[in-house]
Design a protein around this motif. Structure first.
Motif, mmCIF file in Angstrom:
data_model
loop_
_atom_site.group_PDB
_atom_site.id
_atom_site.type_symbol
_atom_site.label_atom_id
_atom_site.label_comp_id
_atom_site.label_asym_id
_atom_site.label_seq_id
_atom_site.Cartn_x
_atom_site.Cartn_y
_atom_site.Cartn_z
ATOM 1 N N ASN A 105 -2.561 8.844 4.751
ATOM 2 C CA ASN A 105 -3.064 7.748 3.920
ATOM 3 C C ASN A 105 -4.589 7.796 3.856
ATOM 4 O O ASN A 105 -5.216 8.721 4.384
ATOM 5 C CB ASN A 105 -2.528 6.391 4.396
ATOM 6 C CG ASN A 105 -3.054 5.986 5.761
ATOM 7 O OD1 ASN A 105 -4.030 6.535 6.274
ATOM 8 N ND2 ASN A 105 -2.401 5.014 6.368
ATOM 9 N N VAL A 157 1.795 9.145 7.542
ATOM 10 C CA VAL A 157 2.744 8.152 7.051
ATOM 11 C C VAL A 157 4.026 8.872 6.657
ATOM 12 O O VAL A 157 3.988 9.856 5.923
ATOM 13 C CB VAL A 157 2.174 7.406 5.816
ATOM 14 C CG1 VAL A 157 3.159 6.382 5.301
ATOM 15 C CG2 VAL A 157 0.839 6.757 6.152
ATOM 16 N N ILE A 206 7.520 8.546 4.701
ATOM 17 C CA ILE A 206 8.193 7.725 3.701
ATOM 18 C C ILE A 206 9.250 8.547 2.974
ATOM 19 O O ILE A 206 9.285 9.772 3.084
ATOM 20 C CB ILE A 206 7.199 7.134 2.674
ATOM 21 C CG1 ILE A 206 6.495 8.253 1.903
ATOM 22 C CG2 ILE A 206 6.208 6.205 3.332
ATOM 23 C CD1 ILE A 206 5.651 7.766 0.756
ATOM 24 N N THR A 240 13.584 7.232 -3.046
ATOM 25 C CA THR A 240 13.297 5.803 -3.093
ATOM 26 C C THR A 240 13.976 5.156 -4.288
ATOM 27 O O THR A 240 14.570 4.078 -4.172
ATOM 28 C CB THR A 240 11.769 5.565 -3.160
ATOM 29 O OG1 THR A 240 11.172 6.120 -1.995
ATOM 30 C CG2 THR A 240 11.439 4.098 -3.233
ATOM 31 N N LEU A 247 8.368 -0.750 -1.961
ATOM 32 C CA LEU A 247 7.155 -0.524 -1.173
ATOM 33 C C LEU A 247 6.948 0.963 -0.881
ATOM 34 O O LEU A 247 5.826 1.463 -0.942
ATOM 35 C CB LEU A 247 7.208 -1.324 0.129
ATOM 36 C CG LEU A 247 7.111 -2.835 -0.038
ATOM 37 C CD1 LEU A 247 7.327 -3.527 1.308
ATOM 38 C CD2 LEU A 247 5.785 -3.242 -0.644
ATOM 39 N N ASP A 248 8.028 1.699 -0.577
ATOM 40 C CA ASP A 248 7.913 3.143 -0.361
ATOM 41 C C ASP A 248 7.476 3.849 -1.638
ATOM 42 O O ASP A 248 6.647 4.771 -1.599
ATOM 43 C CB ASP A 248 9.236 3.737 0.125
ATOM 44 C CG ASP A 248 9.421 3.628 1.619
ATOM 45 O OD1 ASP A 248 10.542 3.923 2.077
ATOM 46 O OD2 ASP A 248 8.472 3.281 2.333
ATOM 47 N N THR A 259 3.787 3.186 -2.203
ATOM 48 C CA THR A 259 2.989 3.960 -1.237
ATOM 49 C C THR A 259 2.929 5.427 -1.646
ATOM 50 O O THR A 259 1.856 6.039 -1.633
ATOM 51 C CB THR A 259 3.580 3.825 0.175
ATOM 52 O OG1 THR A 259 3.573 2.452 0.547
ATOM 53 C CG2 THR A 259 2.777 4.634 1.178
ATOM 54 N N GLU A 280 0.636 5.773 -4.633
ATOM 55 C CA GLU A 280 -0.771 5.579 -4.246
ATOM 56 C C GLU A 280 -1.323 6.787 -3.510
ATOM 57 O O GLU A 280 -2.515 7.082 -3.594
ATOM 58 C CB GLU A 280 -0.918 4.334 -3.374
ATOM 59 C CG GLU A 280 -0.768 3.043 -4.136
ATOM 60 C CD GLU A 280 -0.816 1.819 -3.241
ATOM 61 O OE1 GLU A 280 -0.641 1.951 -2.014
ATOM 62 O OE2 GLU A 280 -1.026 0.716 -3.787
ATOM 63 N N LEU A 281 -0.467 7.507 -2.787
ATOM 64 C CA LEU A 281 -0.906 8.673 -2.026
ATOM 65 C C LEU A 281 -0.817 9.965 -2.827
ATOM 66 O O LEU A 281 -0.977 11.048 -2.293
ATOM 67 C CB LEU A 281 -0.110 8.781 -0.722
ATOM 68 C CG LEU A 281 -0.349 7.624 0.246
ATOM 69 C CD1 LEU A 281 0.571 7.733 1.449
ATOM 70 C CD2 LEU A 281 -1.801 7.574 0.685
#
Length: 98
Positions: free
Chosen positions: A33, A39, A41, A47, A80-81, A84, A87-88
């Motif tokens: 991150n 992280v 995920i 997902t 949320l996964d 994330t 965003e990454l």
């Protein structure tokens, strides 16, 4: 664990881990991150699979208190996964089954 400039990860005790040594299920990834922390995920595709499965289960379930409905927790966690992962820098899957 934190990302190093050489591409390895180091824990708070100083132990290093080569990312090639990570044994992951095919639907999981490890990313660093913005703080350099490791992280773990689900992939965006996994997902979304989880999200759609939980959504189908929720829609098929009898009506009762939403706060106690497990599929809602699964939907929240999947979203949320996904956020994330995006965003990454992981790409949104080209094909999504619905």
């Amino acid at each position: 664990m934190f990302a190093q400039s050489d591409g390895t990860f180091v824990c708070k005790r100083g132990h290093t881990r080569d990312p090639r040594a990570l044994d992951l299920p095919p639907d999981e990834v490890w990313l660093a991150n913005e703080r350099g922390e490791l992280v773990r995920i689900l992939t965006p595709a996994a997902t979304l699979e989880c999200l759609f499965a939980a959504d189908r289960e929720y829609l098929d379930a009898p009506a009762h208190c939403e706060a106690e409905h497990p599929p809602l927790v699964e939907i929240r966690d999947a979203v949320l996964d996904l956020v994330t992962a995006m965003e990454l820098g992981m790409p949104y899957p080209a094909e999504v089954r619905r």
